[in-house]
Design an enzyme around this catalytic site. Structure first.
Site, PDB file in Angstrom:
ATOM      1  N   ASP A   9       0.850  -1.191   0.000  1.00  0.00           N
ATOM      2  CA  ASP A   9       0.000   0.000   0.000  1.00  0.00           C
ATOM      3  C   ASP A   9       0.889   1.246   0.000  1.00  0.00           C
ATOM      4  OD1 ASP A   9      -1.906   1.925   0.313  1.00  0.00           O
ATOM      5  OD2 ASP A   9      -2.767   1.123   2.159  1.00  0.00           O
ATOM      6  N   ASP A 105      -3.261   2.489  -5.925  1.00  0.00           N
ATOM      7  CA  ASP A 105      -2.109   2.577  -5.019  1.00  0.00           C
ATOM      8  C   ASP A 105      -1.893   1.330  -4.161  1.00  0.00           C
ATOM      9  OD1 ASP A 105      -4.436   2.958  -3.605  1.00  0.00           O
ATOM     10  OD2 ASP A 105      -3.678   4.610  -2.379  1.00  0.00           O
ATOM     11  N   GLU A 106      -2.636   0.260  -4.414  1.00  0.00           N
ATOM     12  CA  GLU A 106      -2.490  -0.960  -3.629  1.00  0.00           C
ATOM     13  C   GLU A 106      -2.396  -2.170  -4.560  1.00  0.00           C
ATOM     14  OE1 GLU A 106      -5.377  -1.427  -0.430  1.00  0.00           O
ATOM     15  OE2 GLU A 106      -5.958   0.669  -0.651  1.00  0.00           O
TER      16      GLU A 106
END
Length: 403
Positions: A9, A105-106
């Protein structure tokens, strides 16, 4: 043999990317936000100093500035975020072919079959990823390591920023069960509120419930959450190059001014339904249901959905069904800031045709509509998406009463 799953993350992603160009703001409360003049004036991301001031994602700019008067605001650059997301995932690809993005974003990484190539220590590999992302891209990363996807994500959320957390088979109950139930994947505000009514506030309390009770309360989601809370998640990590089934097709927009009449809302619904129907036809899919969401100026979302009597990908059908939901949700002149129309319960053409009542409407009329909208698709493909508009987009007269 247990799987070895990492959840990576990127911390404060949008803000961190922006600060690469503004290093002087690293220790200054800074947020990325939409343009207030375009009525998108909400916080999209914030850095750690802003977070410490209480600034929250999705709150309005005026709320954020009330908490943090010196807050620096930066405009978003979405193309840049996509570029960095691609670069980070390409780095992950060096360690496994099973990289599944979860948003921009993960990502989950399944390193079960490749960990031995990189020393055999999952924590050490997580630390290596954090170091490389920091040194090569200038971003910070939090990594969770566990034996399933749900606990790996809990691990990446457990300690931020720039940390590694291992949730092992031996220790997971001690670490996971005391956590708030809202930390569990897919436990949103509505689910949290419902569970609280039954005294369930921690993941351990959720795990102790009978599965049948949770399914009675929450349907299929209840059974899924029971498995998550008890460490029974077996969902595989899918490669980002593997085509994922489309579960819904939606489109939404925020309007320059609030809508206050049914005619205005019908125009908006028709335009959104046109976009959704066009995408359905492009994908070769039919909608078995539809969902409409209205957002008020106070950012309160009102949502309702319904099953359609016949699967469809026609603008006319989606507009009509969406307006039926609007009439059940909204009463004029209550202002509406934004609208979203989403096609759900999707099926491919051959699956849709298996339903006996698919063409319960008079066949000639439906076939004519199919030909009309197919012709529109061809015209738009040749001359552009704005070259022709379906007649349903024309608003009703203002004096038309509500049904």
């Amino acid at each position: 043999m247990d799987r070895i799953i990492l959840h990576c993350d990127l911390n404060c992603f949008y803000a961190s990317v922006e600060l690469l160009s503004h290093p002087e703001l690293r220790d200054v409360p800074t947020a990325v936000c939409g343009d207030p003049a375009s009525r998108h004036g909400i916080i999209l991301a914030k850095n750690e100093p802003a977070k410490r001031c209480g600034v929250q994602t999705a709150e309005t700019i005026w709320q954020a500035r009330k908490k943090c008067p010196g807050l620096v605001l930066l405009p978003p650059h979405h193309a840049l975020y996509r570029e960095y997301s691609h670069r980070v995932n390409a780095l992950y690809d060096e360690y496994t072919d099973l990289v599944e993005p979860f948003g921009i974003d993960e990502s989950w990484l399944d390193v079960t079959g490749s960990l031995h190539l990189f020393g055999g220590d999952a924590r050490q590999l997580a630390d290596t990823l954090r170091r490389r992302v920091r040194e090569e891209l200038g971003l910070s990363l939090s990594v969770g390591v566990s034996f399933n996807k749900v606990f790996a994500k809990l691990g990446s959320d457990y300690k931020k920023p720039d940390a590694t957390t291992v949730i092992s088979r031996d220790t997971w109950r001690d670490l996971v069960w005391p956590l708030p139930v809202g930390d569990l994947l897919y436990v949103g505000g509505a689910a949290r509120k419902l569970l609280r009514q039954y005294g369930i506030t921690t993941i351990g309390q959720l795990a102790a419930c009978r599965r049948e009770m949770l399914e009675t309360l929450m349907g299929k989601l209840g059974g899924q959450l029971y498995e998550y809370a008890n460490g029974l998640d077996t969902d595989p990590v899918r490669s980002r190059y593997e085509a994922e089934p489309v579960k819904s097709v939606g489109n939404g927009t925020t309007f320059p001014q609030n809508l206050t009449t049914r005619a205005q809302i019908q125009t908006g619904i028709a335009m959104l339904s046109d976009s959704v129907a066009t995408r359905l036809r492009h994908l070769g899919l039919y909608a078995g249901g539809i969902q409409v969401t209205l957002r008020t100026p106070e950012f309160r979302d009102l949502s309702r959905q319904k099953q359609l009597s016949n699967p469809t990908h026609l603008i006319r059908d989606l507009t009509q069904s969406a307006m039926e939901l609007v009439d059940a949700l909204w009463r004029p002149p209550a202002p509406v800031r934004a609208l979203t129309v989403t096609a759900i319960h999707l099926a491919a053409e051959d699956e849709a045709y298996e339903q006996e009542d698919l063409f319960a409407a008079p066949a000639p009329r439906r076939e004519k509509q199919e030909r009309l909208e197919a012709a529109m698709d061809r015209i738009r493909g040749k001359y552009g998406s704005g070259s022709i508009t379906f007649g349903a987009a024309a608003p009703e007269k203002e004096e038309d009463p509500l049904p």
